[in-house]
Scaffold this motif. Sequence first.
Motif, PDB file in Angstrom:
ATOM      1  N   ASP A  80       4.542 106.925  82.404  1.00 37.78           N
ATOM      2  CA  ASP A  80       3.621 105.818  82.608  1.00 37.78           C
ATOM      3  C   ASP A  80       2.436 106.073  81.690  1.00 37.78           C
ATOM      4  O   ASP A  80       2.372 107.100  81.006  1.00 37.78           O
ATOM      5  CB  ASP A  80       3.189 105.745  84.085  1.00 37.78           C
ATOM      6  CG  ASP A  80       2.850 104.335  84.532  1.00 37.78           C
ATOM      7  OD1 ASP A  80       2.500 103.514  83.659  1.00 37.78           O
ATOM      8  OD2 ASP A  80       2.923 104.048  85.733  1.00 37.78           O
ATOM      9  N   SER A 203      15.688 103.871  94.596  1.00 39.24           N
ATOM     10  CA  SER A 203      15.103 103.079  93.512  1.00 39.24           C
ATOM     11  C   SER A 203      14.992 101.634  93.932  1.00 39.24           C
ATOM     12  O   SER A 203      15.780 101.138  94.737  1.00 39.24           O
ATOM     13  CB  SER A 203      15.983 103.168  92.263  1.00 39.24           C
ATOM     14  OG  SER A 203      15.528 102.286  91.259  1.00 39.24           O
ATOM     15  N   ASN A 209      13.059  99.794  85.638  1.00 39.47           N
ATOM     16  CA  ASN A 209      12.236 101.003  85.619  1.00 39.47           C
ATOM     17  C   ASN A 209      13.039 102.210  85.172  1.00 39.47           C
ATOM     18  O   ASN A 209      12.809 102.793  84.117  1.00 39.47           O
ATOM     19  CB  ASN A 209      11.646 101.268  87.009  1.00 39.47           C
ATOM     20  CG  ASN A 209      10.354 100.494  87.242  1.00 39.47           C
ATOM     21  OD1 ASN A 209      10.077  99.540  86.542  1.00 39.47           O
ATOM     22  ND2 ASN A 209       9.598 100.915  88.220  1.00 39.47           N
ATOM     23  N   ASP A 210      14.006 102.587  85.993  1.00 38.24           N
ATOM     24  CA  ASP A 210      14.628 103.901  85.830  1.00 38.24           C
ATOM     25  C   ASP A 210      15.360 104.068  84.510  1.00 38.24           C
ATOM     26  O   ASP A 210      15.139 105.041  83.790  1.00 38.24           O
ATOM     27  CB  ASP A 210      15.564 104.172  87.009  1.00 38.24           C
ATOM     28  CG  ASP A 210      14.811 104.357  88.310  1.00 38.24           C
ATOM     29  OD1 ASP A 210      13.775 105.042  88.292  1.00 38.24           O
ATOM     30  OD2 ASP A 210      15.236 103.818  89.324  1.00 38.24           O
ATOM     31  N   ASP A 240       9.324 104.361  93.844  1.00 35.82           N
ATOM     32  CA  ASP A 240       9.344 104.547  92.398  1.00 35.82           C
ATOM     33  C   ASP A 240       8.088 105.293  91.980  1.00 35.82           C
ATOM     34  O   ASP A 240       7.457 105.966  92.778  1.00 35.82           O
ATOM     35  CB  ASP A 240       9.412 103.184  91.690  1.00 35.82           C
ATOM     36  CG  ASP A 240      10.793 102.576  91.764  1.00 35.82           C
ATOM     37  OD1 ASP A 240      11.730 103.184  91.239  1.00 35.82           O
ATOM     38  OD2 ASP A 240      10.927 101.497  92.357  1.00 35.82           O
ATOM     39  N   GLU A 241       7.743 105.148  90.711  1.00 37.04           N
ATOM     40  CA  GLU A 241       6.448 105.593  90.204  1.00 37.04           C
ATOM     41  C   GLU A 241       6.270 107.098  90.298  1.00 37.04           C
ATOM     42  O   GLU A 241       5.177 107.604  90.525  1.00 37.04           O
ATOM     43  CB  GLU A 241       5.318 104.879  90.981  1.00 37.04           C
ATOM     44  CG  GLU A 241       5.456 103.369  90.964  1.00 37.04           C
ATOM     45  CD  GLU A 241       4.736 102.695  92.108  1.00 37.04           C
ATOM     46  OE1 GLU A 241       4.242 103.399  92.997  1.00 37.04           O
ATOM     47  OE2 GLU A 241       4.671 101.460  92.128  1.00 37.04           O
ATOM     48  N   ILE A 521      12.539  94.250  88.709  1.00 33.57           N
ATOM     49  CA  ILE A 521      12.255  95.150  89.812  1.00 33.57           C
ATOM     50  C   ILE A 521      12.268  94.373  91.129  1.00 33.57           C
ATOM     51  O   ILE A 521      11.884  93.203  91.180  1.00 33.57           O
ATOM     52  CB  ILE A 521      10.888  95.834  89.595  1.00 33.57           C
ATOM     53  CG1 ILE A 521      10.634  96.924  90.643  1.00 33.57           C
ATOM     54  CG2 ILE A 521       9.760  94.819  89.571  1.00 33.57           C
ATOM     55  CD1 ILE A 521       9.396  97.756  90.351  1.00 33.57           C
TER      56      ILE A 521
END
Length: 735
Positions: A80, A203, A209-210, A240-241, A521
């Motif tokens: 990120d 997830s 994202n992944d 997530d994140e 997402i």
Amino acid sequence: MQTEYAVVGASPPRRGLADKIRGEALYTADLKQPDMLYARVLRSPHAHARVVKVHTDAALRLPGVQAVITHLDVPHVRIDEDLLPLDPIVRYVGDEVAVVAAENEVLAEDALRLIQVDYEVLPAVFEAEAALQPEAAPIHPQGNLVGGGELVVVRGDVTAGFAAADRIFEGTFRTQVHAPAGMETRAALAAWEGDELTVWKTSRAVHANDRQILSQVLGIPQERIRVVCTHMGGGFGNKDESRLPVLTALLAQQAGRPVRLEYSRAEEFVAGRNRQSSVNHLRIGVNKNGAPTAVEMCSVMNAGAYVSTGIRVTRRTGQGPLYLYTCPHARYEGVTAYTNRSAGGSFRGLGAPLGHFALEVLIDQIAEAMEMDPLDYRLRFHVSQEGQPGERTTPLEELIPDEPAEGGVPFSSNGLHECLLAGAERIGWRERRQPHGTATGPIRRGLGVAMGTYKGGVGRDAEAEVRLTPAGRVVVHIGNVDVGQGSTTLLAQIAAETLQVPHHVVDMVMADTAHTPPAHITAGSSTTITSGAAVKLAAEDAHRHLLDHAGAPGGDTVAMMTALPAEIAGTGQVMSGSTDYIINTFMAHFAEVEVDMLSGRVRVLRYVAAHDSGRIIHPRMAQNQVSGGVLQFLGIALREELFVDESSGVTLNPSFLEHKFTSIVDFPTIEVLFPAGPDPLGPYGAKALGEPPVVPVFAAVANAVANASGVWLHEVPFTPQRVLSAIREQGRAAA
């Protein structure tokens, strides 16, 4: 609600429920691969420090340890904007320092104890206001102000609006740090086969994202990466994140064997993403009739060590103050600060419950001062179908934001009035509500109301594929994750309705990048309105191909399918939103509480939640969504808070024993109403539902407490100590 549809509006059995009840559903932590290793994380004991050196030799010599990774062993590519796979600077107690993989969990824990780390301890700061002072130590090189400046959103001229006001009301409202605490903790399993990687993980975005992040950090094409989410044990926007998939993949690559990394419950509390705390100062000017002339709110958000969705949380905090009441002049300013707390992130509703708490409590105070019933005030001044006064600023060819500030744009639908009337009738507002603060005795009852608005998933791109097979089955391929909200069932309903087939002949393939098209997402209450629209388009496309093949204008779809020589497919792609309308959901919640004026204890006796989410696709699941969201946030309203020792940065209550949650005995059944009609733009008239139920809860309870006790609560949670303190400060003693 009556509909003209056969499948939409019905409540078929929820898919996968039987497997979960029997314990047969496989979550990520249940998965195993041959020759699999087990991973554990070495976490920082310091709130802020520089890692000078990590001594790993002793750990690597331990028999059974196959890999150890530190910041020296990972790509210097950001996951990120402020997050590296591992960093030589640690920014909260619990931040990742190293990871190990061993033959079993005990060996992995033993290896952690053999790793020695030399730290240079740095100054730490835990509160947002302190972190923003010029003398505060920088937590990131760019400083402690996330984004380098304030987020400012404006409609009209608030200076002129306040000048036109006959009275001005203001207040400061605070909300706490608390944890989503899904039943499933984070986990990932990574396995390499040559230069191809497969990751199974908790997830909500296997594509968006992944797979993208893994490709970016590892430097390999997305086509060589497969990401799968088998089942999700409660998403709540929170799964997530983190560094989890990247570190697991790197360990598996170094060890040459599959590796599984699973968070403990304490790690989930500390290193998972929690909702950040906030301080919100709100001013509202009104004319002599009570109509708002200006609304201005300033928010300071504590993002913790890494920002993640912090800016979006901050923006969402301003949605209600900017738009829930008709007002020509509105301004929102949000400031997001880095601190040395564990990282904040997504959680159901993002910042909307925080901003609505401030807005709806102050509105009640205004109604009381103007000698108006709080329900009547809202019925008179809530934003209408026409939207806000003023001029459109979005270019005509662009999608209207679903978190708008501008005026001059109508809503696609707005059932707020219907929600207020239906909820008030159900709880008996006119007959049972006493004037503010007139209850007497040590145990007092009161009624409260709060409204809310929430975004509708605009601007997300969704793709779907629907295949019709000679076996008479419909197979829907879509890359979304069912995070626990039942989207597997709901999307199957949409496909079945479109194709005019029974729900049970539809099979769903989801959350596997190897077998589904790219997907957005699962967030922002966007699955039904966006992915549902894509499934509907794909099913319509498949149906057209089927009719072309049959050479007939119609007939029994399943019969036509069984006559096919081979399967046929339809595709659909959609960008959700409108160039002409704001797409929002609305809600009105009513609470009845009992306040013990001697102990400060608050009990919720009854709760009615009326929602405008357009046409309801699956009534039973929709009722569960609303009641579950309300119950979740009643616990947060009354007790849940994560505490940090501000001398050390240690989280003091990282367990279910110490961070107590709502249980079935704590609250009454939630009464759920859907009084509004379908939305003209949503698939089959549906709108967002997953997050809206949490938005008005804090304010509805606070306003009920005020009606019962005569005291206003401006800080969540509403613990007995805070209630008693408010009673003392506001001069209300038990009669």
